[in-house]
Design a protein around this motif. Structure first.
Motif, PDB file in Angstrom:
ATOM      1  N   MET A  94       0.844  -1.209   0.000  1.00 52.34           N
ATOM      2  CA  MET A  94       0.000   0.000   0.000  1.00 52.34           C
ATOM      3  C   MET A  94       0.869   1.245   0.000  1.00 52.34           C
ATOM      4  O   MET A  94       0.576   2.221  -0.700  1.00 52.34           O
ATOM      5  N   LEU A  95       1.907   1.231   0.795  1.00 53.62           N
ATOM      6  CA  LEU A  95       2.802   2.388   0.861  1.00 53.62           C
ATOM      7  C   LEU A  95       3.562   2.584  -0.450  1.00 53.62           C
ATOM      8  O   LEU A  95       3.815   3.716  -0.860  1.00 53.62           O
ATOM      9  N   ARG A  96       3.912   1.493  -1.110  1.00 54.89           N
ATOM     10  CA  ARG A  96       4.641   1.561  -2.381  1.00 54.89           C
ATOM     11  C   ARG A  96       3.723   1.759  -3.576  1.00 54.89           C
ATOM     12  O   ARG A  96       4.190   2.013  -4.673  1.00 54.89           O
ATOM     13  N   LEU A  97       2.403   1.600  -3.359  1.00 55.59           N
ATOM     14  CA  LEU A  97       1.400   1.641  -4.432  1.00 55.59           C
ATOM     15  C   LEU A  97       1.717   0.610  -5.511  1.00 55.59           C
ATOM     16  O   LEU A  97       1.701   0.887  -6.698  1.00 55.59           O
ATOM     17  N   LYS A  98       1.976  -0.584  -5.066  1.00 55.03           N
ATOM     18  CA  LYS A  98       2.250  -1.715  -5.959  1.00 55.03           C
ATOM     19  C   LYS A  98       1.418  -2.906  -5.485  1.00 55.03           C
ATOM     20  O   LYS A  98       0.981  -2.957  -4.356  1.00 55.03           O
ATOM     21  N   MET A  99       1.209  -3.865  -6.360  1.00 56.67           N
ATOM     22  CA  MET A  99       0.529  -5.129  -6.048  1.00 56.67           C
ATOM     23  C   MET A  99      -0.828  -4.903  -5.370  1.00 56.67           C
ATOM     24  O   MET A  99      -1.025  -5.219  -4.205  1.00 56.67           O
ATOM     25  N   TYR A 100      -1.753  -4.359  -6.113  1.00 58.03           N
ATOM     26  CA  TYR A 100      -3.096  -4.055  -5.610  1.00 58.03           C
ATOM     27  C   TYR A 100      -3.777  -5.263  -4.969  1.00 58.03           C
ATOM     28  O   TYR A 100      -4.375  -5.123  -3.902  1.00 58.03           O
ATOM     29  N   PRO A 101      -3.710  -6.472  -5.571  1.00 60.66           N
ATOM     30  CA  PRO A 101      -4.388  -7.616  -4.935  1.00 60.66           C
ATOM     31  C   PRO A 101      -3.865  -7.921  -3.524  1.00 60.66           C
ATOM     32  O   PRO A 101      -4.652  -8.239  -2.635  1.00 60.66           O
ATOM     33  N   LEU A 102      -2.562  -7.821  -3.324  1.00 60.93           N
ATOM     34  CA  LEU A 102      -2.007  -8.083  -1.992  1.00 60.93           C
ATOM     35  C   LEU A 102      -2.420  -6.992  -1.006  1.00 60.93           C
ATOM     36  O   LEU A 102      -2.729  -7.281   0.158  1.00 60.93           O
ATOM     37  N   ALA A 103      -2.470  -5.758  -1.460  1.00 58.94           N
ATOM     38  CA  ALA A 103      -2.910  -4.658  -0.599  1.00 58.94           C
ATOM     39  C   ALA A 103      -4.360  -4.856  -0.184  1.00 58.94           C
ATOM     40  O   ALA A 103      -4.718  -4.686   0.988  1.00 58.94           O
ATOM     41  N   MET A 104      -5.207  -5.249  -1.127  1.00 57.08           N
ATOM     42  CA  MET A 104      -6.618  -5.488  -0.811  1.00 57.08           C
ATOM     43  C   MET A 104      -6.769  -6.701   0.111  1.00 57.08           C
ATOM     44  O   MET A 104      -7.583  -6.679   1.042  1.00 57.08           O
TER      45      MET A 104
END
Length: 143
Positions: A94-104
């Motif tokens: 989330m902080l890096r704004l990468k890998m949306y599925p893992l953040a969700m």
């Protein structure tokens, strides 16, 4: 242009930009701190619980109760640190704004009461992260 990594010009050119406009910054940092504390607690819990073992079954327990009790006991010892690791990894994304599925996934795991970091403390911040992650402008920021 200097190739010296210690020169100020090299550091300015190769320094990652600070993304202060990241709307996920606050819930991600809070969830990261909570999940890290929960991971520390669960690692200590695994150590102590494996030393003492599962509790003894009640005297009037039905047959097979002890097997289920051990399964639940050791299952929780595995589930607690695993969910914390998922939340930590997702918050970093989330902080890096990468890998949306893992953040969700991290936000959803934080909302599940039994899996949430510090039981109920992660729930409001997980909901906050989910609400932000579902916004279109936030989705487009993920690469």
């Amino acid at each position: 242009m200097s190739d010296n990594p210690y020169s100020p010009t090299f550091q300015q050119q190769h320094q990652p930009p600070i993304n202060a406009s990241n709307p996920l910054m606050a819930p991600a940092i809070i969830l990261l701190v909570i999940a890290s504390l929960w991971l520390l607690y669960s690692i200590l819990n695994v150590g102590f619980a494996t030393m003492i073992g599962p509790p003894a079954p009640p005297p009037d327990a039905p047959p097979g109760f002890e097997v289920g009790q051990k399964f639940g006991f050791y299952g929780m010892l595995i589930l607690m640190p695993l969910t914390s690791i998922i939340v930590i990894a997702g918050c970093i994304q989330m902080l890096r704004l990468k890998m949306y599925p893992l953040a969700m996934t991290a936000a959803v795991v934080s909302v599940i009461p039994f899996c949430s970091s510090c039981l109920v403390l992660g729930i409001p911040f997980g909901i906050w992260a989910i609400v932000l992650l579902l916004r279109e402008d936030v989705k487009t920021r993920f690469s």
